[in-house]
Scaffold this motif. Structure first.
Motif, PDB file in Angstrom:
ATOM      1  N   ALA A 109      30.141 -37.248   5.423  1.00 58.44           N
ATOM      2  CA  ALA A 109      30.237 -37.399   6.881  1.00 58.44           C
ATOM      3  C   ALA A 109      29.005 -36.845   7.568  1.00 58.44           C
ATOM      4  N   LEU A 110      28.507 -35.715   7.089  1.00 64.00           N
ATOM      5  CA  LEU A 110      27.317 -35.102   7.679  1.00 64.00           C
ATOM      6  C   LEU A 110      26.109 -35.993   7.523  1.00 64.00           C
ATOM      7  N   SER A 111      26.024 -36.661   6.347  1.00 58.64           N
ATOM      8  CA  SER A 111      24.881 -37.552   6.107  1.00 58.64           C
ATOM      9  C   SER A 111      24.892 -38.740   7.047  1.00 58.64           C
ATOM     10  N   LEU A 112      26.089 -39.125   7.524  1.00 65.95           N
ATOM     11  CA  LEU A 112      26.200 -40.250   8.451  1.00 65.95           C
ATOM     12  C   LEU A 112      26.091 -39.817   9.904  1.00 65.95           C
ATOM     13  N   GLY A 113      25.963 -38.513  10.140  1.00 70.71           N
ATOM     14  CA  GLY A 113      25.852 -38.026  11.507  1.00 70.71           C
ATOM     15  C   GLY A 113      27.193 -37.900  12.197  1.00 70.71           C
ATOM     16  N   LEU A 114      28.312 -37.901  11.405  1.00 76.31           N
ATOM     17  CA  LEU A 114      29.636 -37.827  12.008  1.00 76.31           C
ATOM     18  C   LEU A 114      30.025 -36.396  12.344  1.00 76.31           C
ATOM     19  N   ILE A 115      29.346 -35.435  11.756  1.00 68.38           N
ATOM     20  CA  ILE A 115      29.606 -34.026  12.047  1.00 68.38           C
ATOM     21  C   ILE A 115      28.306 -33.412  12.543  1.00 68.38           C
ATOM     22  N   THR A 116      28.385 -32.697  13.661  1.00 63.78           N
ATOM     23  CA  THR A 116      27.202 -32.031  14.213  1.00 63.78           C
ATOM     24  C   THR A 116      27.367 -30.526  14.057  1.00 63.78           C
ATOM     25  N   THR A 117      26.440 -29.905  13.399  1.00 65.98           N
ATOM     26  CA  THR A 117      26.487 -28.455  13.243  1.00 65.98           C
ATOM     27  C   THR A 117      25.724 -27.805  14.373  1.00 65.98           C
ATOM     28  N   PRO A 118      26.035 -26.546  14.713  1.00 66.30           N
ATOM     29  CA  PRO A 118      25.307 -25.859  15.776  1.00 66.30           C
ATOM     30  C   PRO A 118      23.806 -25.836  15.533  1.00 66.30           C
ATOM     31  N   ALA A 119      23.405 -25.761  14.280  1.00 63.98           N
ATOM     32  CA  ALA A 119      21.971 -25.703  13.979  1.00 63.98           C
ATOM     33  C   ALA A 119      21.267 -26.995  14.341  1.00 63.98           C
ATOM     34  N   LEU A 120      22.046 -28.123  14.355  1.00 66.70           N
ATOM     35  CA  LEU A 120      21.437 -29.416  14.635  1.00 66.70           C
ATOM     36  C   LEU A 120      21.570 -29.808  16.111  1.00 66.70           C
ATOM     37  N   ALA A 121      22.307 -29.018  16.916  1.00 70.69           N
ATOM     38  CA  ALA A 121      22.496 -29.349  18.331  1.00 70.69           C
ATOM     39  C   ALA A 121      21.164 -29.282  19.064  1.00 70.69           C
ATOM     40  N   GLN A 122      20.920 -30.263  19.935  1.00 70.74           N
ATOM     41  CA  GLN A 122      19.641 -30.339  20.632  1.00 70.74           C
ATOM     42  C   GLN A 122      19.656 -29.471  21.883  1.00 70.74           C
ATOM     43  N   THR A 123      18.617 -28.678  22.060  1.00 70.38           N
ATOM     44  CA  THR A 123      18.458 -27.878  23.267  1.00 70.38           C
ATOM     45  C   THR A 123      17.498 -28.604  24.196  1.00 70.38           C
ATOM     46  N   PRO A 124      17.887 -28.863  25.456  1.00 64.87           N
ATOM     47  CA  PRO A 124      17.005 -29.588  26.375  1.00 64.87           C
ATOM     48  C   PRO A 124      15.667 -28.863  26.561  1.00 64.87           C
ATOM     49  N   THR A 125      14.611 -29.623  26.664  1.00 68.11           N
ATOM     50  CA  THR A 125      13.286 -29.067  26.925  1.00 68.11           C
ATOM     51  C   THR A 125      13.114 -28.896  28.426  1.00 68.11           C
ATOM     52  N   VAL A 126      12.745 -27.700  28.849  1.00 67.53           N
ATOM     53  CA  VAL A 126      12.561 -27.413  30.268  1.00 67.53           C
ATOM     54  C   VAL A 126      11.214 -27.949  30.741  1.00 67.53           C
ATOM     55  N   ILE A 127      11.234 -28.733  31.806  1.00 63.03           N
ATOM     56  CA  ILE A 127      10.016 -29.238  32.429  1.00 63.03           C
ATOM     57  C   ILE A 127       9.898 -28.589  33.805  1.00 63.03           C
ATOM     58  N   LYS A 128       8.814 -27.889  34.042  1.00 64.32           N
ATOM     59  CA  LYS A 128       8.616 -27.204  35.319  1.00 64.32           C
ATOM     60  C   LYS A 128       7.900 -28.138  36.291  1.00 64.32           C
ATOM     61  N   PHE A 129       8.595 -28.459  37.386  1.00 61.03           N
ATOM     62  CA  PHE A 129       8.073 -29.392  38.387  1.00 61.03           C
ATOM     63  C   PHE A 129       8.148 -28.743  39.752  1.00 61.03           C
ATOM     64  N   ALA A 130       7.139 -29.015  40.609  1.00 55.04           N
ATOM     65  CA  ALA A 130       7.151 -28.459  41.963  1.00 55.04           C
ATOM     66  C   ALA A 130       6.581 -29.456  42.961  1.00 55.04           C
ATOM     67  N   SER A 131       6.967 -29.272  44.216  1.00 53.75           N
ATOM     68  CA  SER A 131       6.427 -30.055  45.323  1.00 53.75           C
ATOM     69  C   SER A 131       6.640 -29.255  46.600  1.00 53.75           C
ATOM     70  N   VAL A 132       6.204 -29.807  47.729  1.00 57.80           N
ATOM     71  CA  VAL A 132       6.449 -29.149  49.013  1.00 57.80           C
ATOM     72  C   VAL A 132       7.871 -29.427  49.489  1.00 57.80           C
ATOM     73  N   GLY A 133       8.600 -30.281  48.782  1.00 58.81           N
ATOM     74  CA  GLY A 133       9.954 -30.626  49.171  1.00 58.81           C
ATOM     75  C   GLY A 133       9.988 -31.919  49.958  1.00 58.81           C
ATOM     76  N   GLY A 134      11.153 -32.237  50.513  1.00 60.82           N
ATOM     77  CA  GLY A 134      11.275 -33.440  51.325  1.00 60.82           C
ATOM     78  C   GLY A 134      12.023 -34.553  50.621  1.00 60.82           C
ATOM     79  N   ILE A 135      12.274 -35.599  51.365  1.00 59.18           N
ATOM     80  CA  ILE A 135      13.049 -36.732  50.870  1.00 59.18           C
ATOM     81  C   ILE A 135      12.289 -37.513  49.799  1.00 59.18           C
ATOM     82  N   THR A 136      10.969 -37.376  49.761  1.00 58.53           N
ATOM     83  CA  THR A 136      10.199 -38.120  48.755  1.00 58.53           C
ATOM     84  C   THR A 136      10.406 -37.573  47.343  1.00 58.53           C
ATOM     85  N   ASP A 137      11.198 -36.503  47.192  1.00 56.58           N
ATOM     86  CA  ASP A 137      11.621 -36.059  45.867  1.00 56.58           C
ATOM     87  C   ASP A 137      12.834 -36.847  45.392  1.00 56.58           C
TER      88      ASP A 137
END
Length: 343
Positions: free
Chosen positions: A16-44
C-alpha cells in the motif's frame, strides 16, 4: 513471531505504501513560505483570490503578506532577499539595480492602465472642482498635488497631462505622500489634488472630499502599460520550480479577478473576498474603479523604455539600459502555456 511471519504480516502495508495509499508523517509535505509585500490596496486582488480559492496551497505554497509604505523600502527588501517577491511601482531603482548587480526581475503585472480600466487617477478637492478636465487642470496651476513619489511612473503621466493642457511640472507644487495619507490631506485641504490609488481613491470620493479629473490611461500604449509590476528577487528567480508555481497561482487569481470584476462572473463573491482581505467595506470595492491586471501577465517593453527616457531627462537616472535585462517573462510564459491564453 519469527522473521518470516513478521515479513508476511508487513507485506500488505508495504504494498500500500508503494502505491501511495498510506502517507507517513515523514512524507507529509510542508508548504514553502513565500514572502510577498506591497503598499496594499485592491490591486492585491489576485493574491487574495488565489489564497481564498486554495491555489497557493495546492501549489504547496504559503504566502506571507507584508505591507510597506514606499517603493524604495520594497526595493531594498527585495534586493537584499528579505522578500521573495513584491508589487513595486516602477522607479529608477529598478533600472539602476542592473548596474548595481542586484538583478531584480520584473516578471508580471500587478497594476496596469488602459482606457476605462484604471485604479489610479488624478483627483481634485471637491471645493475646487469645475466641470471639465481642462477647467480643472487650469484651476491646479500654482496649486499642490500629492503624489506617491516623483521618481515614479505616475509622475511621467502627470507631466503628459499637464503638457496636454499647456502646462509643465513647474506650474504645480508636488507633495510626496503615501497613499493612505492622501485622503486626510485632501480632507484637511493640506493639498489641492492627488494622484490616488484604490481603495483610498474611492474612500476620498465617497467621503465627498474629491472629484476625478483624469484616469491618465490615454497616455499608455494601446495594449496598456504596467505601472506596478510583480518583481522577483534574484535568489527567488533562480528557484525555478517555486517561482513558476507562484506565478501560475497568481495568474489564476488574476483570471478570477478579470472574470468577476470585468466580465461579471461571480462578481459579488469576488467583491466579498477582496473586501475581507483588503479590510475595507464591500461598498468601497463595488464602487471602486477596476484595476487593470493582465490575465496573461504581459509587460509592455515600449512603456518601460519610454519611462526610462523620462527618468533620464529628470536626472533620476544617468544612463539607459536594455530594458530586457530587468524583465524576465519566462515564468509568465510558462504559466500561460500551461493554463492557455486568456481572451
Amino acid at each position: 513471531m519469527n522473521f518470516l511471519a513478521r515479513a508476511r504480516a508487513l507485506l500488505p502495508a508495504a504494498f500500500a505504501l508503494s502505491l501511495g495509499l498510506i502517507t507517513t508523517p515523514a512524507l507529509a509535505q510542508t508548504p514553502t513560505v513565500i514572502k510577498f509585500a506591497s503598499v496594499g490596496g485592491i490591486t492585491d486582488a489576485p493574491l487574495y483570490l488565489a489564497e481564498e480559492y486554495g491555489l497557493f496551497a495546492k501549489a504547496g505554497l504559503k504566502i506571507e503578506m507584508q505591507r510597506m509604505t514606499s517603493a524604495p523600502n520594497l526595493m531594498t527588501a527585495v534586493a537584499t532577499g528579505q522578500l521573495d517577491a513584491a508589487g513595486i511601482s516602477i522607479t529608477p531603482g529598478l533600472y539602476s539595480s542592473v548596474e548595481q548587480g542586484f538583478h531584480l526581475r520584473i516578471v508580471g503585472d500587478k497594476q496596469s492602465l488602459r482606457p476605462g480600466v484604471s485604479a489610479t487617477r488624478l483627483v481634485i478637492r471637491s471645493d475646487l472642482a469645475k466641470g471639465t478636465e481642462a477647467e480643472n487642470m487650469q484651476v491646479l496651476r500654482g496649486k499642490s498635488i500629492a503624489i506617491s513619489a516623483k521618481a515614479s511612473s505616475v509622475y511621467m503621466l502627470l507631466d503628459k497631462l499637464l503638457k496636454k493642457h499647456g502646462m509643465t511640472l513647474a506650474d504645480v507644487r508636488m507633495v510626496e505622500l503615501s497613499y493612505p495619507n492622501m485622503l486626510p490631506a485632501l480632507a484637511s485641504k493640506a493639498v489641492d489634488a492627488a494622484i490616488d490609488l484604490e481603495p483610498f481613491l474611492s474612500q476620498a470620493l465617497q467621503a465627498g472630499d474629491a472629484k476625478v479629473v483624469s484616469d491618465l490611461s490615454e497616455f499608455m500604449p494601446s495594449e496598456g502599460g504596467t505601472i506596478v509590476p510583480i518583481v522577483y528577487s534574484e535568489i527567488f528567480s533562480q528557484k525555478t520550480a517555486l517561482a513558476n508555481a507562484f506565478m501560475k497561482a497568481y495568474m489564476q487569481g488574476a483570471r478570477i479577478y478579470n472574470d468577476a470584476i470585468i466580465k461579471g462572473k461571480d462578481k459579488d463573491k469576488a467583491i466579498e473576498i477582496i473586501a475581507r482581505y483588503a479590510n475595507v467595506s464591500a461598498k468601497i470595492v463595488r464602487e471602486s474603479f477596476p484595476a487593470g491586471i493582465d490575465p496573461n501577465q504581459h509587460i509592455s517593453l515600449e512603456f518601460l523604455d519610454e519611462l526610462q527616457t523620462f527618468f533620464i531627462k529628470q536626472n533620476f537616472l544617468r544612463a539607459s539600459i536594455d530594458v530586457k535585462k530587468v524583465v524576465d517573462l519566462s515564468f509568465a510564459n510558462s504559466a500561460e502555456n500551461e493554463l492557455g491564453t486568456y481572451k
